[in-house]
Scaffold this motif. Sequence first.
Motif, PDB file in Angstrom:
ATOM      1  N   ASP A   1      -6.407  -2.345   0.533  1.00 22.28           N
ATOM      2  CA  ASP A   1      -5.064  -1.886   0.187  1.00 22.28           C
ATOM      3  C   ASP A   1      -4.870  -1.934  -1.319  1.00 22.28           C
ATOM      4  O   ASP A   1      -4.198  -1.080  -1.904  1.00 22.28           O
TER       5      ASP A   1
ATOM      6  N   HIS B   1      -6.638   7.567   2.124  1.00 22.58           N
ATOM      7  CA  HIS B   1      -6.626   6.410   3.008  1.00 22.58           C
ATOM      8  C   HIS B   1      -8.063   5.973   3.281  1.00 22.58           C
ATOM      9  O   HIS B   1      -9.017   6.588   2.802  1.00 22.58           O
TER      10      HIS B   1
ATOM     11  N   ASN C   1      -8.074   0.586  -3.681  1.00 21.96           N
ATOM     12  CA  ASN C   1      -8.030   1.752  -2.810  1.00 21.96           C
ATOM     13  C   ASN C   1      -9.328   2.543  -2.817  1.00 21.96           C
ATOM     14  O   ASN C   1      -9.680   3.194  -1.835  1.00 21.96           O
TER      15      ASN C   1
ATOM     16  N   GLN D   1     -13.743   5.868   2.468  1.00 26.36           N
ATOM     17  CA  GLN D   1     -12.497   6.442   1.963  1.00 26.36           C
ATOM     18  C   GLN D   1     -12.394   7.876   2.472  1.00 26.36           C
ATOM     19  O   GLN D   1     -13.354   8.642   2.417  1.00 26.36           O
TER      20      GLN D   1
ATOM     21  N   GLN E   1       0.810  -1.220   0.000  1.00 34.04           N
ATOM     22  CA  GLN E   1       0.000   0.000   0.000  1.00 34.04           C
ATOM     23  C   GLN E   1       0.844   1.270   0.000  1.00 34.04           C
ATOM     24  O   GLN E   1       0.352   2.345  -0.325  1.00 34.04           O
TER      25      GLN E   1
END
Length: 561
Positions: free
Chosen positions: A289, A246, A292, A353, A79
């Motif tokens: 990961d 992230h 995403n 997210q 990642q």
Amino acid sequence: MIRFKDTITTDVLIVGGGIGGLCAAIASAQNGVDTLVAEKSDSRRSGSGATGNDHFLCYYPKAHGDDIMPILQETFQSQIGGFHDPKLTLRFLKESIAMADRWLEWGINMRPFGPDYEFMGHAFPGRPRIWLKYDGHNQKYVLTAQAKKAGAKILNHSPVLDLIKVDGEIAGALALDVSGEEPAFRLIRAKKIILATGTANRLYPAAGTPGSPFNTAFCPACTGAAQAQAWRIGAKMVNMEMPNRHAGPKFFARAGKSTWIGVYRYPDGKLLGPFVKQATRYVGDITCDVWNTAYTDVAHNGTGPAYIDCSEINKDDLDFMKAGMVSEGLTAVVDYMNRTGLDVTKHAFEFMQYEPHLIGRGLEVDINGESSIPGLYGTGDMVGNFRADISGAAVYGWIAGNHAAQTAKTCELKDVEGSDWVKERTELYDSFVERKNGGTWKEANLGLQQIMASYAAAGPYNVRSETLLNAGLKYLGDLRKEAVSSMSVDNAHGLMRAVEALDLMDNGEIIMHAALERRETRGMHIRSDYTFTNPLLANKFLQVWQEDGQVRTNWRERWGL
């Protein structure tokens, strides 16, 4: 006018007392040179590593074998692997286990499960596990104590505002004392400077709670200071056009995926990804990961929400998972579970997210951590051509600290008194304090977030274009002029926040200039006017810097092995 405190002289100045900064300080001080850490808050609890961590990327020959190359490849495919110069990554891996050994010796529990290191999480089934599982809840206290023991001085509540360059080389810094209600300036003369200010957050509206700009996955006090300060004196930045996004528990806005022992599912129970049917302590579900944008995708196409399912784990695994969350600093999640009776073995937990931020994007450094400005170094999340999170900050802090200290022994201090640059910057900051009525730093920060989200948005489902980016640069310029001419602050804390807002504007400007130059679509950088991915740019990094009042860009090859 803001008063000046006495000038400080040191051999090596470290800007930021996070993981990278403290490890750099220990290495530097152990070389016998004067070492000073200037920290915005208190080094015992500051930065993204403030509340702990539980994963430490490293190469351990006993577990991984004598061939380091498969671990290097696994790092690139992880990642954090997208924007590395292989030469730097290889050096990091070779020195990584020595840093884990040091941390263990100093009092950070790197072996919480037995007599040897254990590797868990962020792994593909059947592939090497490269993340050492540890208990880092006390890491900042331990590293602070170790830095002081080595002889480093720590100046808390003293953010650096600007770097000072003399005859093309680093010469010192202008700091701000925010320990009291009234701010004070302080000049610091230094032979070498190591930047270690962490991630850049608050650039974009917070995904979970847009009205609460401090509800972020990473430390909200990390605002791209190093990138901005280095940019203003002409250092080269790299990969700034590629913000990271992230993921984690929805609305908690706290990063942390690998600690969870569960699998991701659609509402109907179907698995989100193909990697595992049942998670274990050693191999969890790595889907988000790899994919995403998963949580945004399922919301956009109507197949979501997406949840993590921990219903197949036993009580021992649940206790293990909660202990890992405490190690990593996810105490808000654990407290919420305990307070509300939420049982993740029975109740699904929705993920989302988060907003774009900068991590592993910023200052370009060489194999020793030195930038394009002689005497200026960088380590940690603000470096643009290498990233390995906690362990990367620690190892490259150690590398930069050693190199800066050794070379400082043959350098002379330069005079920074009477600098025109310092006069210009202090007059700017003075104006915010002297102005009795005006706009606030929060209005400036929120204005920047609106511009970034509207004109330099990062994917998925957000596009950039030449016209949008040019408009964004124009509006950002207008915002900066308005902020400079009208911002007013009441105290030292407000001045610190005002400077953060201006630093964030510099980061936004760098992002837009770099995004204009990258005429392709790749990752989170989606160009509506260049919808293809250019294979000729696959192994190139985009440098951007200021020279003679102009923004310059250049494509370079990755630095191979």
